[in-house]
Design a protein around this motif. Structure first.
Motif, PDB file in Angstrom:
ATOM      1  N   ALA A  22      70.083  73.887 -43.463  1.00  0.00           N
ATOM      2  CA  ALA A  22      71.310  73.973 -44.258  1.00  0.00           C
ATOM      3  C   ALA A  22      72.466  73.268 -43.550  1.00  0.00           C
ATOM      4  O   ALA A  22      73.250  72.536 -44.179  1.00  0.00           O
ATOM      5  CB  ALA A  22      71.661  75.435 -44.531  1.00  0.00           C
ATOM      6  N   LEU A  23      72.589  73.489 -42.244  1.00  0.00           N
ATOM      7  CA  LEU A  23      73.612  72.786 -41.471  1.00  0.00           C
ATOM      8  C   LEU A  23      73.419  71.278 -41.542  1.00  0.00           C
ATOM      9  O   LEU A  23      74.377  70.511 -41.721  1.00  0.00           O
ATOM     10  CB  LEU A  23      73.559  73.237 -40.004  1.00  0.00           C
ATOM     11  CG  LEU A  23      74.244  74.539 -39.617  1.00  0.00           C
ATOM     12  CD1 LEU A  23      73.929  74.874 -38.161  1.00  0.00           C
ATOM     13  CD2 LEU A  23      75.747  74.433 -39.805  1.00  0.00           C
ATOM     14  N   ASP A  24      72.170  70.873 -41.384  1.00  0.00           N
ATOM     15  CA  ASP A  24      71.858  69.442 -41.412  1.00  0.00           C
ATOM     16  C   ASP A  24      72.178  68.836 -42.775  1.00  0.00           C
ATOM     17  O   ASP A  24      72.733  67.728 -42.865  1.00  0.00           O
ATOM     18  CB  ASP A  24      70.386  69.253 -41.075  1.00  0.00           C
ATOM     19  CG  ASP A  24      69.963  67.801 -41.099  1.00  0.00           C
ATOM     20  OD1 ASP A  24      70.609  66.979 -40.420  1.00  0.00           O
ATOM     21  OD2 ASP A  24      68.982  67.477 -41.805  1.00  0.00           O
ATOM     22  N   GLU A  25      71.854  69.543 -43.849  1.00  0.00           N
ATOM     23  CA  GLU A  25      72.117  69.020 -45.189  1.00  0.00           C
ATOM     24  C   GLU A  25      73.610  68.909 -45.459  1.00  0.00           C
ATOM     25  O   GLU A  25      74.072  67.929 -46.060  1.00  0.00           O
ATOM     26  CB  GLU A  25      71.450  69.922 -46.239  1.00  0.00           C
ATOM     27  CG  GLU A  25      69.929  69.786 -46.252  1.00  0.00           C
ATOM     28  CD  GLU A  25      69.272  70.741 -47.237  1.00  0.00           C
ATOM     29  OE1 GLU A  25      69.967  71.667 -47.717  1.00  0.00           O
ATOM     30  OE2 GLU A  25      68.066  70.567 -47.517  1.00  0.00           O
ATOM     31  N   ARG A  26      74.384  69.902 -45.028  1.00  0.00           N
ATOM     32  CA  ARG A  26      75.840  69.836 -45.190  1.00  0.00           C
ATOM     33  C   ARG A  26      76.413  68.655 -44.416  1.00  0.00           C
ATOM     34  O   ARG A  26      77.279  67.927 -44.920  1.00  0.00           O
ATOM     35  CB  ARG A  26      76.479  71.133 -44.719  1.00  0.00           C
ATOM     36  CG  ARG A  26      76.315  72.310 -45.667  1.00  0.00           C
ATOM     37  CD  ARG A  26      76.664  73.622 -45.009  1.00  0.00           C
ATOM     38  NE  ARG A  26      77.995  73.611 -44.416  1.00  0.00           N
ATOM     39  CZ  ARG A  26      78.401  74.479 -43.496  1.00  0.00           C
ATOM     40  NH1 ARG A  26      77.556  75.417 -43.042  1.00  0.00           N
ATOM     41  NH2 ARG A  26      79.625  74.423 -43.025  1.00  0.00           N
ATOM     42  N   ARG A  27      75.934  68.454 -43.205  1.00  0.00           N
ATOM     43  CA  ARG A  27      76.423  67.341 -42.398  1.00  0.00           C
ATOM     44  C   ARG A  27      76.056  66.007 -43.033  1.00  0.00           C
ATOM     45  O   ARG A  27      76.880  65.085 -43.099  1.00  0.00           O
ATOM     46  CB  ARG A  27      75.838  67.442 -40.986  1.00  0.00           C
ATOM     47  CG  ARG A  27      76.254  66.313 -40.056  1.00  0.00           C
ATOM     48  CD  ARG A  27      75.833  66.624 -38.633  1.00  0.00           C
ATOM     49  NE  ARG A  27      76.124  65.503 -37.754  1.00  0.00           N
ATOM     50  CZ  ARG A  27      75.248  64.565 -37.417  1.00  0.00           C
ATOM     51  NH1 ARG A  27      73.995  64.632 -37.890  1.00  0.00           N
ATOM     52  NH2 ARG A  27      75.581  63.581 -36.620  1.00  0.00           N
TER      53      ARG A  27
ATOM     54  N   PRO B 129      89.955  61.605 -42.553  1.00  0.00           N
ATOM     55  CA  PRO B 129      90.019  62.326 -41.276  1.00  0.00           C
ATOM     56  C   PRO B 129      89.600  63.784 -41.377  1.00  0.00           C
ATOM     57  O   PRO B 129      89.013  64.337 -40.442  1.00  0.00           O
ATOM     58  CB  PRO B 129      91.500  62.195 -40.879  1.00  0.00           C
ATOM     59  CG  PRO B 129      91.979  60.971 -41.596  1.00  0.00           C
ATOM     60  CD  PRO B 129      91.241  60.967 -42.892  1.00  0.00           C
ATOM     61  N   GLU B 130      89.902  64.409 -42.526  1.00  0.00           N
ATOM     62  CA  GLU B 130      89.480  65.802 -42.716  1.00  0.00           C
ATOM     63  C   GLU B 130      87.960  65.902 -42.748  1.00  0.00           C
ATOM     64  O   GLU B 130      87.364  66.796 -42.117  1.00  0.00           O
ATOM     65  CB  GLU B 130      90.069  66.344 -44.012  1.00  0.00           C
ATOM     66  CG  GLU B 130      91.592  66.388 -44.048  1.00  0.00           C
ATOM     67  CD  GLU B 130      92.105  66.803 -45.414  1.00  0.00           C
ATOM     68  OE1 GLU B 130      91.261  67.047 -46.318  1.00  0.00           O
ATOM     69  OE2 GLU B 130      93.338  66.889 -45.578  1.00  0.00           O
TER      70      GLU B 130
ATOM     71  N   ALA C 231      82.441  68.736 -36.390  1.00  0.00           N
ATOM     72  CA  ALA C 231      82.253  70.162 -36.080  1.00  0.00           C
ATOM     73  C   ALA C 231      80.855  70.624 -36.477  1.00  0.00           C
ATOM     74  O   ALA C 231      80.201  71.373 -35.723  1.00  0.00           O
ATOM     75  CB  ALA C 231      83.309  70.987 -36.805  1.00  0.00           C
ATOM     76  N   LEU C 232      80.375  70.167 -37.638  1.00  0.00           N
ATOM     77  CA  LEU C 232      79.023  70.543 -38.064  1.00  0.00           C
ATOM     78  C   LEU C 232      77.976  69.940 -37.139  1.00  0.00           C
ATOM     79  O   LEU C 232      76.976  70.584 -36.810  1.00  0.00           O
ATOM     80  CB  LEU C 232      78.776  70.075 -39.496  1.00  0.00           C
ATOM     81  CG  LEU C 232      79.355  70.944 -40.613  1.00  0.00           C
ATOM     82  CD1 LEU C 232      79.169  70.267 -41.957  1.00  0.00           C
ATOM     83  CD2 LEU C 232      78.707  72.324 -40.617  1.00  0.00           C
ATOM     84  N   GLY C 233      78.189  68.690 -36.717  1.00  0.00           N
ATOM     85  CA  GLY C 233      77.259  68.062 -35.787  1.00  0.00           C
ATOM     86  C   GLY C 233      77.185  68.808 -34.468  1.00  0.00           C
ATOM     87  O   GLY C 233      76.102  69.005 -33.915  1.00  0.00           O
TER      88      GLY C 233
ATOM     89  N   ASP D 169      74.412  72.412 -30.857  1.00  0.00           N
ATOM     90  CA  ASP D 169      74.432  73.637 -30.045  1.00  0.00           C
ATOM     91  C   ASP D 169      73.289  74.566 -30.437  1.00  0.00           C
ATOM     92  O   ASP D 169      72.646  75.183 -29.577  1.00  0.00           O
ATOM     93  CB  ASP D 169      75.772  74.363 -30.205  1.00  0.00           C
ATOM     94  CG  ASP D 169      76.921  73.635 -29.523  1.00  0.00           C
ATOM     95  OD1 ASP D 169      76.649  72.705 -28.727  1.00  0.00           O
ATOM     96  OD2 ASP D 169      78.091  73.984 -29.788  1.00  0.00           O
ATOM     97  N   ALA D 170      73.047  74.662 -31.758  1.00  0.00           N
ATOM     98  CA  ALA D 170      71.966  75.538 -32.220  1.00  0.00           C
ATOM     99  C   ALA D 170      70.609  75.011 -31.777  1.00  0.00           C
ATOM    100  O   ALA D 170      69.757  75.770 -31.290  1.00  0.00           O
ATOM    101  CB  ALA D 170      72.014  75.662 -33.741  1.00  0.00           C
TER     102      ALA D 170
END
Length: 429
Positions: A32-37, A83-84, A91-93, A98-99
């Motif tokens: 899910a994190l990867d897909e959002r990124r 920039p946002e 931050a997601l990366g 980290d995970a």
């Protein structure tokens, strides 16, 4: 570090690998994190393309005297939005990295399952524990009996405690020379017979190096950190393996086999009450380390080779030992498969670990960005890294002193070690 592409393709297999380590499933959260990124990256790319197109249209409109106000406003909005999105993607990366970096390596399929060391599987034994005709003494008793001149004991724990606190020792006289002889013997064996290159690496390393071999971020409490943000090495595996960080190696030059004699520094966090007497568990100890950088096809055989190199040390020192393959619950964070060599310790009437030889496959290489390439080819791939004690010098000293002790407290010297002690057959007599 894990390859997120493999996790995307086989999330169930990834979770099954974590389950063997006793960990909860993580693939759903990570994917899910990867897909959002990735969605953010696509949106950024689309905005960049639209900004470029709109900017060209603005130029064309202005050249013909038209009104480009709407397009100018659109481009301005894109400039404010990008920039946002870039900050969110960064931050997601970081969260994903980290995970992934907090999860242990996947185990080889033939690693036995089990919760702890009781499930380790013995592969073989060498030598027979000696039957003493007197009550054998522990190494610290023998060391404290042996004088080193008019003041010091050969193993002086009391003076070490005054200098540095618990879990330190001062070796003096014949005991200091014996430890030096053991280290020199091991280095000569590995460089002269086993094909390793001797290295003298730094004892202080930066955060990237400790991260590269997997001690950070998970095991920071096990390390000693300086005030200028360096780390005392817990083993020379860290600097030796990181010698190839960020590099692309010629596959024809592999395996690259490296060895080093260094002090090692460990906080021994969580070991309160364990092995408090003697030299078995110290904050500072010497070790001869072996590291090999090789290819995926060769790493399994390389582990067997490095294990045999460590075994040869103990055979020449005439020390009984056994080799075990660690089970899933006892295998270290970065390892895919580990052989432990356990030497016989008479005073404890048991075998104790003196060497661990681990194949980390490409787990460390991904963190270090260490690759290899065949001559004439463009594509690169991650190397495989292995490490092993060849062996822990202090524990070799313990084993030698206890196994070769004589009734009067002197120590018989194995033939292979005598040249390093001026031909002496006995010390402490």
């Amino acid at each position: 570090m894990h390859d997120i592409r493999l996790l995307r393709d086989a999330p169930d297999a990834f979770d099954a690998a974590l389950a063997r380590r006793g960990l909860d499933a993580s693939s759903e959260r990570l994917v899910a994190l990867d897909e959002r990124r990735r969605a953010l990256i696509r949106e950024l790319q689309e905005l960049q393309t639209r900004r470029n197109v709109a900017s060209k249209e603005i130029g064309q409109i202005k050249r013909t005297g038209g009104d480009a106000a709407a397009l100018v406003a659109e481009v301005q909005a894109i400039k404010e939005r990008m920039p946002e999105l870039e900050a969110e993607e960064t931050a997601l990366g970081r969260e994903l990295d980290d995970a992934l970096s907090s999860l242990p390596n996947q185990l080889d399929a033939d690693v036995p399952d089990g919760p702890d060391e009781t499930a380790n599987v013995e592969l073989r034994r060498w030598g027979t524990p000696r039957a003493f005709d007197f009550a054998p003494r522990a190494h610290y008793e023998l060391g404290e009996m042996m004088a080193a001149g008019p003041v010091l004991k050969a193993m002086d724990f009391e003076r070490a405690a005054r200098l540095s606190g618990a879990r330190f020792v001062v070796l003096a006289g014949q005991m200091a020379r014996l430890e030096r002889a053991l280290a020199q013997f091991m280095l000569d064996l590995h460089t002269g017979t086993h094909g390793f290159i001797e290295v003298q690496p730094p004892l202080l390393v930066g955060t990237d190096a400790v991260y590269g071999t997997g001690q950070l971020p998970k095991f920071a409490e096990d390390l000693f950190r300086t005030t200028d943000d360096r780390w005392l090495i817990p083993t020379s595996e860290v600097p030796l393996t990181n010698l190839v960080a960020g590099e692309i190696l010629d596959e024809a030059a592999l395996p690259l086999r490296l060895t080093a004699l260094t002090p090692c520094f460990r906080s021994e966090a969580g070991s309160a009450g364990r092995d408090t007497r003697g030299m078995l568990r110290q904050h500072q100890f010497s070790k001869v380390e072996m590291v090999s950088i090789t290819t995926a096809e060769a790493s399994r055989d390389e582990q067997d080779y490095m294990t045999a190199c460590a075994e040869k040390v103990l055979q020449l020192l005439e020390l009984p030992y056994r080799v075990v393959v660690l089970c899933s619950g006892d295998t270290g964070f970065a390892a895919a498969r580990t052989h432990d060599i356990e030497v016989w310790v008479p005073a404890q009437n048991t075998y104790r670990e003196i060497s661990s030889v681990s194949n980390t496959r490409d787990f460390q290489a991904r963190r270090m960005k260490a690759r290899c390439r065949k001559a004439g080819e463009r594509d690169t791939r991650f190397v495989h890294t292995l490490n092993g004690s060849g062996v822990a010098v202090g524990r070799a000293l313990i084993a030698l002193v206890e196994n070769h002790q004589q009734a009067d407290g002197s120590i018989r010297i194995p033939e292979a070690l005598r040249p390093y002690l001026g031909g002496a057959e006995v010390v402490g007599a």
